[in-house]
Design a protein around this motif. Structure first.
Motif, PDB file in Angstrom:
ATOM      1  N   VAL A 148     -10.317   3.086   5.214  1.00 39.77           N
ATOM      2  CA  VAL A 148      -9.866   2.956   6.594  1.00 39.77           C
ATOM      3  C   VAL A 148      -9.225   1.586   6.725  1.00 39.77           C
ATOM      4  O   VAL A 148      -9.857   0.568   6.436  1.00 39.77           O
ATOM      5  CB  VAL A 148     -11.044   3.093   7.593  1.00 39.77           C
ATOM      6  CG1 VAL A 148     -10.574   2.856   9.014  1.00 39.77           C
ATOM      7  CG2 VAL A 148     -11.715   4.438   7.433  1.00 39.77           C
ATOM      8  N   ASP A 149      -7.980   1.563   7.141  1.00 41.66           N
ATOM      9  CA  ASP A 149      -7.272   0.293   7.323  1.00 41.66           C
ATOM     10  C   ASP A 149      -7.768  -0.363   8.598  1.00 41.66           C
ATOM     11  O   ASP A 149      -7.630   0.195   9.689  1.00 41.66           O
ATOM     12  CB  ASP A 149      -5.764   0.558   7.416  1.00 41.66           C
ATOM     13  CG  ASP A 149      -4.943  -0.722   7.461  1.00 41.66           C
ATOM     14  OD1 ASP A 149      -5.518  -1.817   7.683  1.00 41.66           O
ATOM     15  OD2 ASP A 149      -3.727  -0.627   7.269  1.00 41.66           O
ATOM     16  N   PRO A 150      -8.376  -1.531   8.498  1.00 40.83           N
ATOM     17  CA  PRO A 150      -8.914  -2.195   9.686  1.00 40.83           C
ATOM     18  C   PRO A 150      -7.832  -2.609  10.684  1.00 40.83           C
ATOM     19  O   PRO A 150      -8.149  -2.880  11.847  1.00 40.83           O
ATOM     20  CB  PRO A 150      -9.650  -3.418   9.139  1.00 40.83           C
ATOM     21  CG  PRO A 150      -9.063  -3.647   7.787  1.00 40.83           C
ATOM     22  CD  PRO A 150      -8.588  -2.319   7.308  1.00 40.83           C
TER      23      PRO A 150
END
Length: 118
Positions: free
Chosen positions: A114-116
Motif C-alpha cells: 500500500v503506497d502511503p
C-alpha cells in the motif's frame, strides 16, 4: 489489508491426476472460495496456465530478452492465487491454511503493498 496467497504445487502431480481426482480438487477450491466469499474475505483469485505456457521477459542493456518458460526450474511451480482482505496477518494465514494446496504443496502469503502517499 489485502494479502496475496500464492499457490505453489507440483505441476507434474496435477497432470497425473485422473479427471475424477481433478474434479474433486476443483470442488475443494470452490468450497474454499465460497467460504472466503461468504466471510467477505475473498477479493479475487484464479488458476494459472501450465508453466509450459509461460514466457519470461527481461531487459538487459536496454534490450528486451524473451525466454520461453518460467523464470526458474522448480519442483513446486506457481499454479494460482487468491487475494484475501483480512484484518490481520494471522487471519490471512488462517485463511491460507484452508487453501487445498496447503495440504500437498505450499501457500505463500504476502501483504499487498500500500503506497502511503495514496
Amino acid at each position: 489489508m489485502e494479502y496475496l496467497a500464492l499457490i505453489h504445487a507440483d505441476e507434474g502431480a496435477w497432470e497425473r491426476l485422473s479427471d475424477e481426482e481433478r474434479d474433486a480438487a476443483y470442488e475443494q477450491y470452490a468450497e474454499f472460495a465460497g467460504a472466503a466469499e461468504a466471510a467477505g474475505v475473498l477479493v479475487g483469485g484464479d488458476e494459472l496456465g501450465p508453466t509450459s505456457s509461460a514466457t519470461t521477459v527481461r531487459i538487459r542493456d536496454g534490450r528486451r530478452l524473451v525466454t520461453d518458460g518460467p523464470y526458474a526450474e522448480v519442483k513446486e511451480s506457481l499454479g494460482g492465487f487468491f487475494i484475501l482482505n483480512c484484518s490481520t496477518y494471522d487471519d490471512a494465514l488462517d485463511w491460507a491454511a484452508r487453501i487445498p494446496a496447503a495440504g500437498h504443496g505450499a501457500v505463500e502469503v504476502r501483504p499487498v503493498h500500500v503506497d502511503p502517499e495514496e
